[in-house]
Design an enzyme around this catalytic site. Structure first.
Site, mmCIF file in Angstrom:
data_model
loop_
_atom_site.group_PDB
_atom_site.id
_atom_site.type_symbol
_atom_site.label_atom_id
_atom_site.label_comp_id
_atom_site.label_asym_id
_atom_site.label_seq_id
_atom_site.Cartn_x
_atom_site.Cartn_y
_atom_site.Cartn_z
ATOM 1 N N CYS A 126 0.819 -1.227 0.000
ATOM 2 C CA CYS A 126 0.000 0.000 0.000
ATOM 3 C C CYS A 126 0.850 1.273 0.000
ATOM 4 O O CYS A 126 0.639 2.173 -0.823
ATOM 5 C CB CYS A 126 -0.959 -0.018 1.182
ATOM 6 S SG CYS A 126 -0.174 0.030 2.814
ATOM 7 N N HIS A 163 -2.502 1.128 6.809
ATOM 8 C CA HIS A 163 -2.879 1.057 5.397
ATOM 9 C C HIS A 163 -3.101 2.470 4.863
ATOM 10 O O HIS A 163 -3.450 3.388 5.606
ATOM 11 C CB HIS A 163 -4.146 0.223 5.214
ATOM 12 C CG HIS A 163 -4.425 -0.117 3.778
ATOM 13 N ND1 HIS A 163 -3.688 -1.050 3.080
ATOM 14 C CD2 HIS A 163 -5.337 0.375 2.898
ATOM 15 C CE1 HIS A 163 -4.156 -1.130 1.843
ATOM 16 N NE2 HIS A 163 -5.144 -0.279 1.707
ATOM 17 N N HIS A 168 -5.838 1.848 -4.356
ATOM 18 C CA HIS A 168 -4.917 1.331 -3.346
ATOM 19 C C HIS A 168 -4.527 -0.103 -3.673
ATOM 20 O O HIS A 168 -5.151 -0.771 -4.496
ATOM 21 C CB HIS A 168 -5.545 1.411 -1.948
ATOM 22 C CG HIS A 168 -6.671 0.448 -1.709
ATOM 23 N ND1 HIS A 168 -6.845 -0.222 -0.529
ATOM 24 C CD2 HIS A 168 -7.698 0.038 -2.503
ATOM 25 C CE1 HIS A 168 -7.906 -1.001 -0.592
ATOM 26 N NE2 HIS A 168 -8.453 -0.856 -1.779
#
Length: 391
Positions: free
Chosen positions: A306, A354, A366
């Site tokens: 990420c 994240h 993402h």
């Protein structure tokens, strides 16, 4: 005389039959089994599909956290290795200077020897412990100023070389510790992912179908929330535009002596056309990566985790971001969810493990998790921690 007959009755023999022995053993077995059943731990029921989903999601989140720890350790290791290399290079330079000064002092001693005046200078050079000889004032008094400077340089360079060796040794130890952290982080990620895969592999076909249905429901709810955010943002933008138009008309109906109102592209959220241009480049890069696999620790170009994706996206726009989510969240201006603009970074979970790039209309691009590809998804697919405008 005849013997008298005994009046006592003969003693009856008691015989143990096989049936009695079997009954006794059976009773003992029943008693033993009853005791075991009473003390045995109860068998845990199989977890429901909701519980499995929560457990798997939590394991993936933990793996995400471990991935960020791995990324930090990897960055620390690279920085430490560069520092060690620089220190070793500096130590080599100091050693070269020290050797040159030693040769110069040797030339002084040789000259004195040829002239027949083997002075304390030569004794100093031939001593097993030259450093102790420096403390003798007679030696310094007999030396010429040039010789004395050479000796002083020699002593200073000895100290510098020793300090560099100590510093390099310490840095090497820190490098070793960073490498150990790197290995531990890698192992932790693997363990969490293995545990998640094991849970999923135990599901029946029916349970897997139910899990997929739950995921679809979760996705639909997240998209509904994204649509609500998009409507609120559109309404706020329309209101802002109406205010700008009203201000423009009011200024136009005046005497004309005032200043023209600002009608630029500023959205009112602290960003102007300069940010929009950079954000556009970052988003274009992120969109081009859609479909590439998530791989923990990866920074491209064929796969990403990420924070690797967000770092690469903004690098394409000329902005250098740190490697981990924990550092990226500090690399910009905090913005509220209602004020999000395309290109902003959205962070998730309480531990900030994240991150995604905001696309607009409540959606982001993402790299989700192992086993998934880079994709566009609602920002409400995970609990939002906060958002940052990086440039």
């Amino acid at each position: 005389m005849p013997a008298l007959a005994s009046h006592r009755k003969p003693r009856a023999r008691v015989r143990t039959t096989p049936a009695v022995g079997f009954t006794t053993a059976a009773l003992a077995s029943v008693t033993l089994l009853s005791t075991q059943n009473a003390t045995a731990a109860p068998v845990e029921p199989k977890p429901g599909i909701e519980e499995v989903r929560e457990k798997v999601d939590d394991l993936y989140r933990q793996a995400g956290t471990a991935t960020q720890e791995y990324n930090r350790a990897k960055t620390d290791t690279a920085e430490q290795r560069a520092e060690v290399d620089a220190l070793l290079e500096a130590a080599a330079v100091r050693a070269d200077k020290l050797n040159e000064t030693r040769r110069e002092l040797g030339r002084y001693a040789a000259a004195q020897y040829r002239s027949g005046t083997l002075s304390p200078t030569a004794t100093f050079l031939l001593a097993d412990d030259p450093q102790s000889f420096f403390d003798q004032e007679r030696l310094m008094a007999r030396m010429t100023s040039q010789q004395q400077k050479a000796v002083e340089d020699f002593r200073a360079q000895q100290r510098e070389a020793a300090a560099k060796r100590v510093e390099a040794t310490k840095s090497l130890q820190e490098l070793t510790e960073a490498q150990a952290g790197l290995r531990a982080g890698k192992q932790q990620v693997r363990e969490k992912l293995s545990e998640a895969r094991a849970l999923l592999s135990e599901l029946t076909a029916e349970e897997k179908a139910r899990l997929a249905e739950l995921e679809r429901e979760k996705k639909a709810e997240a998209e509904r929330k994204a649509e609500e955010l998009a409507r609120r943002q559109a309404a706020a933008e329309a209101e802002r535009a109406a205010r700008q138009e009203a201000a423009k008309e009011e200024a136009g109906s005046g005497t004309g002596g005032g200043t023209e109102p600002d009608t630029g592209s500023d959205t009112g959220s602290g960003a102007g056309s300069g940010y929009a241009a950079k954000a556009g480049k970052a988003l274009a890069f992120a969109a081009a990566q859609i479909g590439k696999p998530y791989v923990w620790g990866a920074t491209g170009p064929s796969s990403y985790d990420c924070s690797g994706l967000t770092q690469a996206a903004w690098k394409a726009a000329g902005v250098d971001l740190p490697r981990t989510t924990w550092d990226q969240v500090e690399a910009g201006t905090r913005v509220a969810t209602e004020d999000l603009l395309p290109g902003d970074l959205v962070f998730f979970y309480d531990d900030i493990s994240h991150v995604g790039v905001y696309k607009g209309d409540g959606m982001m691009i993402h790299a989700p998790k192992p086993g998934a590809n880079v994709r566009e998804e609602s920002i409400y697919s995970m609990p939002v921690h906060g958002s940052v405008r990086p440039a």
